[in-house]
Scaffold this active site. Structure first.
Site, short mmCIF file in Angstrom:
data_model
loop_
_atom_site.label_atom_id
_atom_site.label_comp_id
_atom_site.label_asym_id
_atom_site.label_seq_id
_atom_site.Cartn_x
_atom_site.Cartn_y
_atom_site.Cartn_z
N GLU A 53 0.82 -1.21 0.00
CA GLU A 53 0.00 0.00 0.00
C GLU A 53 0.86 1.26 0.00
O GLU A 53 0.54 2.24 -0.70
CB GLU A 53 -0.91 0.02 1.24
N CYS A 87 0.09 0.15 7.82
CA CYS A 87 -0.37 0.62 6.51
C CYS A 87 -1.73 1.29 6.59
O CYS A 87 -2.01 2.22 5.83
CB CYS A 87 -0.42 -0.55 5.52
N ASP A 206 24.19 -39.05 -2.23
CA ASP A 206 24.22 -38.11 -3.34
C ASP A 206 25.05 -36.85 -3.09
O ASP A 206 25.38 -36.13 -4.03
CB ASP A 206 22.79 -37.67 -3.70
N ARG A 213 20.89 -23.25 -8.51
CA ARG A 213 21.96 -23.07 -9.50
C ARG A 213 21.42 -22.80 -10.90
O ARG A 213 22.00 -22.02 -11.66
CB ARG A 213 22.85 -24.32 -9.56
N LEU A 295 10.18 -38.99 2.93
CA LEU A 295 8.91 -38.69 2.26
C LEU A 295 7.78 -39.53 2.85
O LEU A 295 6.69 -39.02 3.12
CB LEU A 295 9.04 -38.95 0.76
#
Length: 352
Positions: A53, A87, A206, A213, A295
């Protein structure tokens, strides 16, 4: 389409410019309209900087028009002093007579108080224009405020025959299942979310960097599970290049400026402990990137909001099976020869 909806949708469009840069604040856009024309626009760019705003009002060249104008804003104007002044006070000071708001701010510091102050000042206020779209815009912020946890995105790639990794690996680096365009999209996602989580085995196997990147933007806060301190000290994730939180049984390890250790009880509900810790760190969103066990922990606890699953064309024949997950996708996309399925956990999401 009603004219009010058009202007709020422009607010949403502007707000999206702040995706990935406003944390821990929400994304907000604002437009100012006089005599059927937009005379000012603004969006919140970064925490600590002026809100939407304020930017919209400051962009108006002829300030005398504000006394006859309408200001549109995708989220209720704030009413408290933080890093910037309220605001709603700035709107009142500039004598803007009409305010159109997309949705109420769920933050307890605001939560309707901004609207009350505007009405008390004699301003005409309308609330709830394109409310569904405004909720979607700030799904991370709303989840954080209403559920006291981050917005949780599950992401993984699996082979055509349903494996996330082959049975044998020679080098300590990822074996790619998807094409370069899918991988670039993942880096775009990383720039949009506040944090990214992987399990111990993913780091051991890994050695991921978990940075941005192949896209431009902020690196997410890196999160890693390391129950028994198995992660090698020369791993990228412990390079102290940017903020990293390690979840371990012990907290008194080798903490550095950007590497924080948080102790959790791995015999209890790990997923709930993680999200509680992230809430304490004011982290609004997290991508769970793997591996399979990490997961599955969140899937089994029904603790997720979106799942983004890539299916590549490669076949492994054997290896680590993909998470047990019902693929009831809401969106299905093809990225060259890859398939992307995006699912929403409606049981969680619809209650925002």
């Amino acid at each position: 389409m009603k004219i009010q909806e058009q202007y709020i949708k422009r607010c949403i469009q502007l707000a999206k410019n702040g995706l990935g840069t406003t944390y821990p604040n929400p994304m907000v856009g604002s437009v100012i309209v006089y005599d059927g024309k937009i005379i000012g626009e603004g969006w919140h760019k970064k925490a600590g900087e002026p809100h939407a705003e304020v930017n919209a009002i400051n962009s108006v060249k002829d300030k005398s028009l504000l006394a006859k104008a309408t200001i549109y804003v995708s989220l209720e104007p704030c009413s408290h002093f933080g890093k910037t002044p309220p605001c709603c006070n700035f709107i009142i000071e500039n004598k803007i007579p009409n305010v159109i708001i997309g949705t109420v701010d769920p933050n307890v510091k605001v939560a309707g108080d901004g609207i009350k102050r505007l009405i008390k000042a004699g301003i005409n206020v309308t609330v709830g224009v394109c409310e569904k779209e405004c909720l979607e815009l700030n799904k991370r912020f709303f989840t954080f405020q209403t559920k006291q946890r981050p917005f949780i995105i599950l992401k993984w790639a699996e082979s055509q025959d349903g494996f996330v990794a082959p049975s044998e690996k020679i080098e300590r680096k990822p074996i790619w299942i998807t094409n370069q365009y899918s991988r670039q999209l993942v880096h775009k996602w990383r720039s949009e979310e506040q944090s990214i989580l992987v399990g111990t085995q993913t780091v051991v196997d890994d050695n991921p960097k978990l940075d941005v990147r192949d896209w431009t933007g902020n690196n997410p806060i890196r999160l890693v599970l390391d129950q028994n301190n198995r992660i090698p000290e020369n791993s990228h994730i412990l390079d102290n290049q940017f903020k990293t939180i390690v979840f371990s049984k012990n907290k008194d390890i080798f903490e550095k400026e950007n590497t924080i250790f948080e102790s959790i009880d791995f015999k209890k509900n790990v997923a709930n402990q993680i999200v509680s810790t992230l809430y304490r760190h004011q982290i609004q969103s997290v991508i769970i990137e793997g591996g399979k066990q990490t997961l599955q922990t969140f899937i089994d606890n029904n603790l997720w909001d979106e799942a983004r699953l890539f299916i590549g064309k490669v076949q492994f024949d054997s290896g680590t099976k993909a998470p047990n997950f019902t693929k009831n996708q809401n969106v299905k996309l093809n990225i060259e020869n890859d398939e992307l399925l995006i699912s929403r956990n409606h049981d969680k999401y619809n209650n925002i």
